[in-house]
Scaffold this motif. Structure first.
Motif, PDB file in Angstrom:
ATOM      1  N   UNK A  35       0.832  -1.209   0.000  1.00 20.13           N
ATOM      2  CA  UNK A  35       0.000   0.000   0.000  1.00 20.13           C
ATOM      3  C   UNK A  35       0.861   1.250   0.000  1.00 20.13           C
ATOM      4  N   UNK A  36       1.809   1.315   0.928  1.00 18.57           N
ATOM      5  CA  UNK A  36       2.682   2.486   0.996  1.00 18.57           C
ATOM      6  C   UNK A  36       3.507   2.664  -0.264  1.00 18.57           C
ATOM      7  N   UNK A  37       4.026   1.547  -0.807  1.00 17.96           N
ATOM      8  CA  UNK A  37       4.824   1.618  -2.035  1.00 17.96           C
ATOM      9  C   UNK A  37       3.979   2.106  -3.207  1.00 17.96           C
ATOM     10  N   UNK A  38       2.719   1.659  -3.286  1.00 20.19           N
ATOM     11  CA  UNK A  38       1.835   2.088  -4.369  1.00 20.19           C
ATOM     12  C   UNK A  38       1.513   3.573  -4.258  1.00 20.19           C
ATOM     13  N   UNK A  39       1.275   4.037  -3.040  1.00 16.03           N
ATOM     14  CA  UNK A  39       1.038   5.475  -2.840  1.00 16.03           C
ATOM     15  C   UNK A  39       2.251   6.280  -3.295  1.00 16.03           C
ATOM     16  N   UNK A  40       3.429   5.851  -2.902  1.00 12.45           N
ATOM     17  CA  UNK A  40       4.658   6.557  -3.265  1.00 12.45           C
ATOM     18  C   UNK A  40       4.818   6.596  -4.778  1.00 12.45           C
ATOM     19  N   UNK A  41       4.537   5.482  -5.425  1.00 13.04           N
ATOM     20  CA  UNK A  41       4.691   5.399  -6.875  1.00 13.04           C
ATOM     21  C   UNK A  41       3.768   6.381  -7.590  1.00 13.04           C
TER      22      UNK A  41
END
Length: 446
Positions: A35-41
């Motif tokens: 989730x956090x990685x997708x938000x960052x992306x």
């Protein structure tokens, strides 16, 4: 035999620094899973100053303990949403999962991400005569939503009824997250636990042990939020624990799941077979050793020898829909994925970034964390009961009285994975007392 997830063992760990200075950013993302990685992306092509802080190691908690499936065929979850809301709501949820899979496929192709992404057929089955009509009804619902199905069978799985769909996928979730983060220009920190968040005018001040981060926006992507107020999350969901093993077996392309609990989930990864079973509420059954032994018996009956053992904890919501969106002014959250955290984690990155960037998104109202319905109210009393049960069972089961610092529940030792686990809210600690999983954000004294 290794007491670790296959994804964690077969992927080289990338080391990120620990925050050692104060920071000021436009957006702080708390949590370094999918989730956090997708938000960052999804924020990478903006002019925003964005930072990600992970309590422990990137992708080593729920994401790294998952089965690695991307599927819209999700047990009986669609039927629960139909019952709790309507067919229209369930259709929109179904569409969101299909869109999440398409989004993952698009990102993987665009960024040339090597994560063993593979198209497979997904099967759902029941071995319970009373569920045959339910499964056929689900099949009809899929047809109404232009999804083709096919009645079928699968070797080594006894079933009364089974059907399959296409256009679903499996992948290596830790490889995906590590590769996704490499595509972003932002600062990423590990072993950086947020202890407290305070509102100060138009900013949030987020405190670690030594430093403070000043942020206009905060995204809580940490699986289970550590704070109780204002969200009151312990009343809005409960925890389900599952047990997994990876064995040497087959190169067949398969992704299979049972219709109802206790879940059985099977998929292949290269020449491994990953088998999940014995799912249960964390509050009611605290003997992990027995559950692992039952799992071992099931795979032994298939003439398989376990190589990896691990468990995973999922957040189940009162009304069967995730909580994704605005919690309060410029504070966003994504949690409660009802065991389908990979599709919903990828989807969350798009929804939350769209909120920050003031873009339209058809799923914002569907997943509103502040929604109110009758199922939310009735679920509150069930969750209070489950928490009390977990607390009492923890007192009975605990040999050494170690207390979780989140809400002071007694911890139970998991001798297979060598961790201290909280039966009430899912916090986990190493045998040396180091916190592994939220909601706890402090170590325990041993």
């Amino acid at each position: 035999m290794k007491n670790i997830s296959i994804w964690k063992d077969l992927e080289n760990k990338i080391n990120y620094p620990t925050l050692n200075t104060d920071k000021e950013v436009d957006c702080l993302i708390i949590g370094g899973g999918i989730t956090g990685a997708s938000c960052l992306y999804h924020l990478k092509d903006t002019n925003l100053r964005v930072m990600l802080a992970e309590q422990n190691k990137i992708a080593m908690a729920t994401t790294g303990n998952s089965t690695g499936k991307l599927s819209f065929l999700q047990n009986d979850l669609i039927d629960k949403i139909r019952k709790n809301f309507s067919d229209k709501t369930a259709s929109l949820y179904l569409k969101s999962q299909i869109d999440a899979i398409s989004l993952a496929k698009s990102i993987i192709n665009k960024e040339k991400i090597l994560c063993d992404f593979e198209e497979v057929s997904s099967y759902v089955y029941t071995n319970n005569v009373s569920e045959i009509d339910k499964l056929k009804n689900l099949e009809n619902f899929l047809h109404q939503n232009q999804i083709s199905t096919k009645e079928t069978t699968y070797d080594n799985v006894r079933s009364r009824y089974m059907f399959k769909v296409n256009n679903t996928y499996t992948f290596h979730p830790v490889k995906f997250v590590n590769s996704l983060l490499k595509k972003t220009p932002f600062e990423i920190y590990e072993h950086t636990s947020i202890k407290k968040i305070e509102k100060e005018e138009d900013y949030y001040i987020c405190y670690t042990n030594r430093n403070r981060i000043k942020a206009k926006w905060v995204i809580i992507a940490s699986h289970y939020p550590y704070f109780i107020i204002p969200y009151l999350f312990p009343l809005k969901g409960y925890l389900e624990k599952s047990y997994l093993t990876a064995t040497r077996k087959t190169k067949d392309k398969i992704s299979l799941i049972s219709y109802s609990n206790p879940s059985i989930s099977i998929r292949n990864y290269k020449d491994y077979l990953i088998y999940l079973s014995n799912s249960h509420s964390t509050n009611t059954s605290l003997n992990d050793k027995n559950h692992f032994e039952e799992l071992n018996k099931k795979v032994n009956d298939l003439n398989l020898i376990p190589i990896y053992y691990w468990s995973n904890i999922d957040i189940m919501t009162n009304d069967s829909l995730p909580y994704i969106g605005k919690l309060r002014d410029k504070m966003l959250i994504a949690t409660g994925f009802n065991t389908w955290g990979l599709t919903n984690g990828i989807l969350s990155g798009k929804i939350l970034s769209d909120i920050i960037l003031r873009k339209d998104n058809e799923y914002i109202d569907l997943f509103n964390p502040n929604r109110m319905n009758i199922k939310q109210f009735t679920g509150v009393f069930n969750n209070i009961g489950k928490s009390v049960t977990g607390y009492v069972n923890g007192l009975i089961k605990s040999d050494e009285m170690h207390i979780c610092p989140h809400m002071y529940s007694p911890l139970v030792y998991n001798e297979i994975e060598e961790t201290y686990d909280c039966p009430c809210h899912g916090s986990r600690f190493t045998k040396d007392g180091k916190v592994l999983n939220a909601p706890a954000n402090k170590d325990i004294k041993m």
